[in-house]
Design a protein around this motif. Structure first.
Motif, short mmCIF file in Angstrom:
data_model
loop_
_atom_site.label_atom_id
_atom_site.label_comp_id
_atom_site.label_asym_id
_atom_site.label_seq_id
_atom_site.Cartn_x
_atom_site.Cartn_y
_atom_site.Cartn_z
N TYR A 123 9.25 3.45 7.11
CA TYR A 123 9.16 2.63 5.91
C TYR A 123 8.31 1.40 6.23
CZ TYR A 123 13.23 5.48 4.83
OH TYR A 123 14.07 6.56 4.64
N VAL A 125 5.86 -1.99 4.24
CA VAL A 125 5.31 -2.69 3.08
C VAL A 125 4.34 -3.74 3.60
CG1 VAL A 125 5.81 -4.02 0.98
CG2 VAL A 125 7.52 -2.42 1.87
N SER A 143 2.72 0.51 0.36
CA SER A 143 3.94 0.86 1.07
C SER A 143 3.95 2.33 1.44
CB SER A 143 5.17 0.53 0.21
OG SER A 143 5.23 1.34 -0.95
N HIS A 149 7.39 -0.12 -2.44
CA HIS A 149 7.12 -1.46 -2.96
C HIS A 149 7.41 -1.55 -4.45
CE1 HIS A 149 3.28 0.46 -3.95
NE2 HIS A 149 3.02 -0.54 -4.77
#
Length: 465
Positions: A123, A125, A143, A149
């Motif tokens: 993950y 961002v 992201s 995001h």
């Protein structure tokens, strides 16, 4: 959802935090120190964001990981590029890659750390605007997964992009990142999460660390970091707070490219109204990055005389050549043939024009990618604009009407900047600092390059205990 049996560790990067800042204005960080431990550590050279972050996640210096600054000269393109984001630019193994090889189902997330795009994490961002064909810019995040995001902004509202950098940069962007980190952790339960909290960087550069008003910013970051630490620990995670560098008071900008131009080394292109740096045609030019500058020289025969010229500048402390670049951990092909280090009270601008009327159009805007060097003057609205809010409103109206516009509200007075970094700290008080919620975790830590091994050891000891 993460089904790993490993614990969770959250690495919170509080930029600009030093032992000299920690004290009466940091009650939340003091609590963490009291429950765990704190240790000042040696920084890495150059002490600038992307280089330091790469060192912390690889355990290597720039000589090996290749991130020699926030930007550098691409010789094969004859262009300077700053703030590039692909993870592939980091040329050493990263901690999450090492941990994924050792532990099944290891989950890692990264929020707003640099070189974040396309990393082998689960993950991520990062800021990533869209650039339209007409020259306009649409702010956005990037992201992985691609909807992460969007989910975060659905919960928290749009990321306050203009509070992340520029004249409006303030605690709002850092607060949003912290809240996003807590949500992402709640949703995905990563084993390792990296969070970037940049707030202290702003006014430490605007005002300098000696300005008494800086303590307001210290209290703000302590509050936000404290909230995040409490949330993470309540969700069962341990916390490691890191910092990248300390910021020193400065009063003297060094226009290094103007010096090279005056001595015939630098070339520029003349448009109808302004000048542009012509890197490929220049015998030598500098890529300025806070208190360091890479000097790229086309002909090695010019190196001795350029070195002598730079050493004659009273505001330059040292000039590194091939022999001592290795000792400083920055002997990499991306580095300049020479590297200049400013005096503690000075810093390098990228300015190459002699007459401000010939400054390129992007010089008076916030444009971190087009400028051939780092520009902290972007933190200020030009004080010579009599009614800046009116000018901004006028430009925004032009934008809404679909007109081409330039948000030209940044000045060219480099003396506005009062804080900088890039040099190694001269004392523990100004050095980076590590704080852990785990007593004894930092006993073996002496430098920021040890962060990688601290993280690996944490998970290795847990899995074998």
């Amino acid at each position: 959802m993460n089904v790993s049996t490993l614990p969770s560790l959250v690495v919170i990067n509080v930029v600009g935090l030093t032992p000299g800042i920690i004290g009466e204005h940091t009650p939340h960080l003091n609590t963490l120190i009291g429950e765990g431990c704190m240790r000042p550590v040696s920084g890495v050279f150059p002490a600038v964001t992307t280089s330091v972050q790469a060192a912390m996640v690889t355990g290597k210096t720039a000589s090996e990981h290749g991130i020699v600054g926030n930007g550098w000269y691409w010789r094969d393109l004859a262009e300077v590029k700053f703030w590039l984001q692909p993870d592939q630019l980091v040329q050493s193994q990263k901690i999450w890659e090492r941990l994924k090889q050792k532990h099944d189902r290891f989950v890692c997330s990264r929020l707003f750390w640099w070189n974040n795009m396309y990393a082998d994490v689960d993950y991520s961002v990062t800021p990533r605007p869209h650039y339209h064909a007409d020259g306009s810019k649409e702010v956005d995040l990037y992201s992985s997964p691609s909807d992460l995001h969007q989910r975060l902004q659905a919960e928290l509202g749009s990321f306050p992009f203009f509070n992340f950098w520029g004249p409006k940069a303030n605690i709002l962007s850092t607060q949003w990142i912290a809240e996003a980190a807590a949500l992402e952790f709640k949703w995905n339960r990563p084993n390792l999460q990296f969070v970037y909290l940049p707030h202290l960087d702003y006014n430490l550069q605007r005002l300098g660390p000696e300005d008494p008003n800086i303590w307001k910013d210290v209290r703000e970051i302590d509050r936000v970091a404290g909230q995040l630490i409490t949330q993470m620990r309540n969700m069962g995670a341990e916390v490691l707070v890191v910092s990248e560098y300390g910021i020193t008071q400065v009063s003297r900008p060094i226009h290094i490219n103007r010096l090279l131009r005056e001595h015939g080394y630098l070339q520029f292109r003349q448009s109808s109204t302004w000048e542009l740096l012509d890197c490929g045609a220049s015998r030598a030019f500098a890529v300025a990055d806070h208190q360091i500058a890479h000097i790229y020289i086309n002909n090695n025969q010019d190196i001795p005389e350029i070195k002598e010229l730079l050493e004659s500048c009273e505001d330059i402390d040292a000039v590194l050549c091939q022999d001592n670049k290795q000792a400083m951990g920055i002997n990499h092909p991306r580095s300049g043939e020479l590297i200049a280090i400013a005096n503690p009270n000075a810093w390098f601008t990228y300015y190459f024009w002699k007459n401000d009327a010939k400054a390129p159009d992007f010089a008076r805007t916030v444009d971190i990618h087009r400028k051939p060097g780092y520009d902290p003057v972007e933190l200020f609205v030009d004080p010579q604009i009599p009614l800046p809010s009116l000018k901004v409103a006028q430009r925004l109206t032009q934008k809404k009407l679909g007109m081409r516009m330039l948000m030209d509200v940044i000045g060219l007075d480099a003396t506005l900047v009062k804080g900088s970094h890039g040099r190694l700290a001269s004392s523990d008080k100004e050095s980076p600092v590590l704080i852990s919620s785990i007593p004894g975790m930092l006993e073996s830590a002496n430098a920021l390059t040890d962060v990688e091994s601290l993280i690996f050891k944490y998970f290795d000891e847990y899995s074998t205990s």
